[in-house]
Design a protein around this motif. Structure first.
Motif, PDB file in Angstrom:
ATOM      1  N   MET A   1      26.595   3.592   6.196  1.00  0.00           N
ATOM      2  CA  MET A   1      27.695   2.702   6.566  1.00  0.00           C
ATOM      3  C   MET A   1      27.609   2.174   8.002  1.00  0.00           C
ATOM      4  O   MET A   1      27.947   1.011   8.229  1.00  0.00           O
ATOM      5  N   PRO A   2      27.204   2.970   8.987  1.00  0.00           N
ATOM      6  CA  PRO A   2      27.114   2.423  10.342  1.00  0.00           C
ATOM      7  C   PRO A   2      26.238   1.170  10.420  1.00  0.00           C
ATOM      8  O   PRO A   2      26.610   0.183  11.060  1.00  0.00           O
ATOM      9  N   ALA A   3      25.080   1.207   9.754  1.00  0.00           N
ATOM     10  CA  ALA A   3      24.186   0.042   9.790  1.00  0.00           C
ATOM     11  C   ALA A   3      24.830  -1.167   9.126  1.00  0.00           C
ATOM     12  O   ALA A   3      24.709  -2.303   9.602  1.00  0.00           O
ATOM     13  N   ALA A   4      25.531  -0.943   8.020  1.00  0.00           N
ATOM     14  CA  ALA A   4      26.184  -2.042   7.317  1.00  0.00           C
ATOM     15  C   ALA A   4      27.286  -2.657   8.176  1.00  0.00           C
ATOM     16  O   ALA A   4      27.443  -3.888   8.226  1.00  0.00           O
ATOM     17  N   LEU A   5      28.048  -1.813   8.860  1.00  0.00           N
ATOM     18  CA  LEU A   5      29.094  -2.317   9.732  1.00  0.00           C
ATOM     19  C   LEU A   5      28.498  -3.128  10.882  1.00  0.00           C
ATOM     20  O   LEU A   5      29.020  -4.197  11.234  1.00  0.00           O
ATOM     21  N   GLU A   6      27.437  -2.640  11.463  1.00  0.00           N
ATOM     22  CA  GLU A   6      26.792  -3.375  12.543  1.00  0.00           C
ATOM     23  C   GLU A   6      26.323  -4.744  12.063  1.00  0.00           C
ATOM     24  O   GLU A   6      26.496  -5.753  12.755  1.00  0.00           O
ATOM     25  N   ALA A   7      25.723  -4.784  10.879  1.00  0.00           N
ATOM     26  CA  ALA A   7      25.216  -6.046  10.338  1.00  0.00           C
ATOM     27  C   ALA A   7      26.347  -7.046  10.116  1.00  0.00           C
ATOM     28  O   ALA A   7      26.213  -8.236  10.436  1.00  0.00           O
ATOM     29  N   HIS A  20      39.734  -5.099   5.855  1.00  0.00           N
ATOM     30  CA  HIS A  20      38.771  -6.034   5.276  1.00  0.00           C
ATOM     31  C   HIS A  20      37.389  -5.393   5.180  1.00  0.00           C
ATOM     32  O   HIS A  20      36.700  -5.498   4.161  1.00  0.00           O
ATOM     33  N   LEU A  21      36.968  -4.720   6.232  1.00  0.00           N
ATOM     34  CA  LEU A  21      35.658  -4.067   6.243  1.00  0.00           C
ATOM     35  C   LEU A  21      35.596  -2.981   5.166  1.00  0.00           C
ATOM     36  O   LEU A  21      34.583  -2.836   4.473  1.00  0.00           O
ATOM     37  N   ALA A  22      36.679  -2.232   5.025  1.00  0.00           N
ATOM     38  CA  ALA A  22      36.722  -1.171   4.016  1.00  0.00           C
ATOM     39  C   ALA A  22      36.611  -1.779   2.623  1.00  0.00           C
ATOM     40  O   ALA A  22      35.924  -1.242   1.745  1.00  0.00           O
ATOM     41  N   SER A  23      37.279  -2.915   2.405  1.00  0.00           N
ATOM     42  CA  SER A  23      37.229  -3.579   1.107  1.00  0.00           C
ATOM     43  C   SER A  23      35.826  -4.071   0.791  1.00  0.00           C
ATOM     44  O   SER A  23      35.326  -3.909  -0.323  1.00  0.00           O
ATOM     45  N   VAL A  24      35.165  -4.669   1.788  1.00  0.00           N
ATOM     46  CA  VAL A  24      33.809  -5.191   1.598  1.00  0.00           C
ATOM     47  C   VAL A  24      32.827  -4.072   1.277  1.00  0.00           C
ATOM     48  O   VAL A  24      31.957  -4.210   0.405  1.00  0.00           O
ATOM     49  N   LEU A  25      32.962  -2.952   1.959  1.00  0.00           N
ATOM     50  CA  LEU A  25      32.025  -1.844   1.789  1.00  0.00           C
ATOM     51  C   LEU A  25      32.428  -0.888   0.663  1.00  0.00           C
ATOM     52  O   LEU A  25      31.647   0.000   0.295  1.00  0.00           O
ATOM     53  N   GLY A  26      33.651  -1.031   0.157  1.00  0.00           N
ATOM     54  CA  GLY A  26      34.112  -0.146  -0.906  1.00  0.00           C
ATOM     55  C   GLY A  26      34.278   1.283  -0.449  1.00  0.00           C
ATOM     56  O   GLY A  26      34.029   2.228  -1.210  1.00  0.00           O
ATOM     57  N   ARG A  29      39.560   3.210   4.156  1.00  0.00           N
ATOM     58  CA  ARG A  29      39.806   2.621   5.467  1.00  0.00           C
ATOM     59  C   ARG A  29      39.671   3.644   6.585  1.00  0.00           C
ATOM     60  O   ARG A  29      39.119   3.348   7.646  1.00  0.00           O
ATOM     61  N   ALA A  30      40.179   4.846   6.359  1.00  0.00           N
ATOM     62  CA  ALA A  30      40.121   5.885   7.390  1.00  0.00           C
ATOM     63  C   ALA A  30      38.673   6.208   7.751  1.00  0.00           C
ATOM     64  O   ALA A  30      38.343   6.441   8.920  1.00  0.00           O
ATOM     65  N   GLU A  31      37.797   6.219   6.748  1.00  0.00           N
ATOM     66  CA  GLU A  31      36.387   6.510   6.997  1.00  0.00           C
ATOM     67  C   GLU A  31      35.745   5.393   7.804  1.00  0.00           C
ATOM     68  O   GLU A  31      34.980   5.642   8.738  1.00  0.00           O
ATOM     69  N   VAL A  32      36.064   4.149   7.434  1.00  0.00           N
ATOM     70  CA  VAL A  32      35.528   2.999   8.164  1.00  0.00           C
ATOM     71  C   VAL A  32      36.016   3.011   9.612  1.00  0.00           C
ATOM     72  O   VAL A  32      35.241   2.783  10.547  1.00  0.00           O
ATOM     73  N   ALA A  33      37.302   3.300   9.797  1.00  0.00           N
ATOM     74  CA  ALA A  33      37.870   3.344  11.148  1.00  0.00           C
ATOM     75  C   ALA A  33      37.176   4.403  11.997  1.00  0.00           C
ATOM     76  O   ALA A  33      36.881   4.184  13.178  1.00  0.00           O
ATOM     77  N   ARG A  37      34.934   3.704  15.485  1.00  0.00           N
ATOM     78  CA  ARG A  37      35.230   4.344  16.770  1.00  0.00           C
ATOM     79  C   ARG A  37      34.050   5.175  17.260  1.00  0.00           C
ATOM     80  O   ARG A  37      33.765   5.239  18.459  1.00  0.00           O
ATOM     81  N   ALA A  38      33.328   5.778  16.332  1.00  0.00           N
ATOM     82  CA  ALA A  38      32.145   6.545  16.707  1.00  0.00           C
ATOM     83  C   ALA A  38      31.059   5.621  17.251  1.00  0.00           C
ATOM     84  O   ALA A  38      30.387   5.943  18.244  1.00  0.00           O
ATOM     85  N   LEU A  39      30.883   4.464  16.613  1.00  0.00           N
ATOM     86  CA  LEU A  39      29.888   3.498  17.090  1.00  0.00           C
ATOM     87  C   LEU A  39      30.258   2.995  18.485  1.00  0.00           C
ATOM     88  O   LEU A  39      29.400   2.891  19.366  1.00  0.00           O
ATOM     89  N   SER A  40      31.546   2.690  18.674  1.00  0.00           N
ATOM     90  CA  SER A  40      31.998   2.207  19.977  1.00  0.00           C
ATOM     91  C   SER A  40      31.725   3.239  21.065  1.00  0.00           C
ATOM     92  O   SER A  40      31.230   2.913  22.145  1.00  0.00           O
ATOM     93  N   ALA A  41      32.027   4.502  20.777  1.00  0.00           N
ATOM     94  CA  ALA A  41      31.792   5.579  21.743  1.00  0.00           C
ATOM     95  C   ALA A  41      30.301   5.761  22.001  1.00  0.00           C
ATOM     96  O   ALA A  41      29.877   6.021  23.134  1.00  0.00           O
ATOM     97  N   GLU A  42      29.510   5.612  20.950  1.00  0.00           N
ATOM     98  CA  GLU A  42      28.059   5.762  21.084  1.00  0.00           C
ATOM     99  C   GLU A  42      27.471   4.689  21.987  1.00  0.00           C
ATOM    100  O   GLU A  42      26.647   4.974  22.858  1.00  0.00           O
ATOM    101  N   TYR A  43      27.902   3.434  21.795  1.00  0.00           N
ATOM    102  CA  TYR A  43      27.403   2.343  22.633  1.00  0.00           C
ATOM    103  C   TYR A  43      27.771   2.561  24.098  1.00  0.00           C
ATOM    104  O   TYR A  43      26.971   2.293  25.000  1.00  0.00           O
ATOM    105  N   THR A  44      28.980   3.067  24.320  1.00  0.00           N
ATOM    106  CA  THR A  44      29.421   3.320  25.694  1.00  0.00           C
ATOM    107  C   THR A  44      28.622   4.445  26.319  1.00  0.00           C
ATOM    108  O   THR A  44      28.170   4.345  27.469  1.00  0.00           O
TER     109      THR A  44
END
Length: 202
Positions: A1-7, A20-26, A29-33, A37-44
């Protein structure tokens, strides 16, 4: 999922909501959220040149604040299209008084603002929000794009003005308020939140 969200977030032209992202990825929502947040923290933590932020109710990639000067020089060659002082004041009045009619904005500013309002609408910062029941005048409000440019999650994050306004009569207070909220918007333009992957500015 992280790669799909980035794309997905690499190609969005406006902040994408978690729903919307949760709907697209099936996925829930809590998992997507949590992944966002993990990706954002990782980039920082990695000190990457880009940042993933939650702005205007959705997620989007932005250039990191520390890199903004370099990006501006590369893309804009130092030239940034800024709103005029009149446009800043008008936008500020709409932001704090919305929904508000053009007549009311003109009264606060003390000058006719029809032309400036048209400019703000054309730039996507202000939009129509119905009409006033008593007079039929068109009401205006700020857009999600305004929140995005200001780096705000919602209007509740606009700074409070009351502590900075002196005790004067109502007419003087309105004039002072128009000037001070314009200064708040102008200051925000100079802040670190305004450079994004589309390299737009007010």
């Amino acid at each position: 999922m992280p790669a799909a969200l980035e794309a997905i977030l690499m190609v969005v032209d406006e902040p994408a909501t978690e729903a919307h992202l949760a709907s697209v990825l099936g996925r829930p929502r809590a998992e997507v959220a949590a992944v966002l947040r993990a990706l954002s923290a990782e980039y920082t933590a990695q000190g990457r040149g880009f940042d993933l932020r939650l702005v205007a109710g959705g997620w989007r990639f932005y250039t990191r604040a520390d890199c903004a000067p370099a990006v501006d020089r590369f893309v804009l060659d130092g030239q940034q299209a800024r709103l005029t002082q009149a446009a800043l004041e008008t936008l500020a009045v709409v932001a704090y008084r919305q929904p508000v009619s053009r007549g009311r904005v003109s009264a606060v500013r003390g000058v006719n603002c029809d032309g400036v309002m048209r400019t703000l609408v054309q730039r996507g910062l202000v939009e129509e929000a119905g009409s006033e029941p008593e007079t039929g005048a068109i009401l205006y409000r700020t857009t999600n794009y305004f929140l995005e440019r200001m780096g705000l999650r919602g209007l509740d994050e606009l700074p409070e003005l009351a502590p900075f306004l002196p005790e004067v009569d109502d007419v003087e207070a309105e004039s002072l308020e128009g000037t001070m909220i314009a200064e708040a918007v102008a200051a925000a333009q100079e802040g670190p939140n305004q450079t994004e992957t589309t390299y737009g500015h007010f």
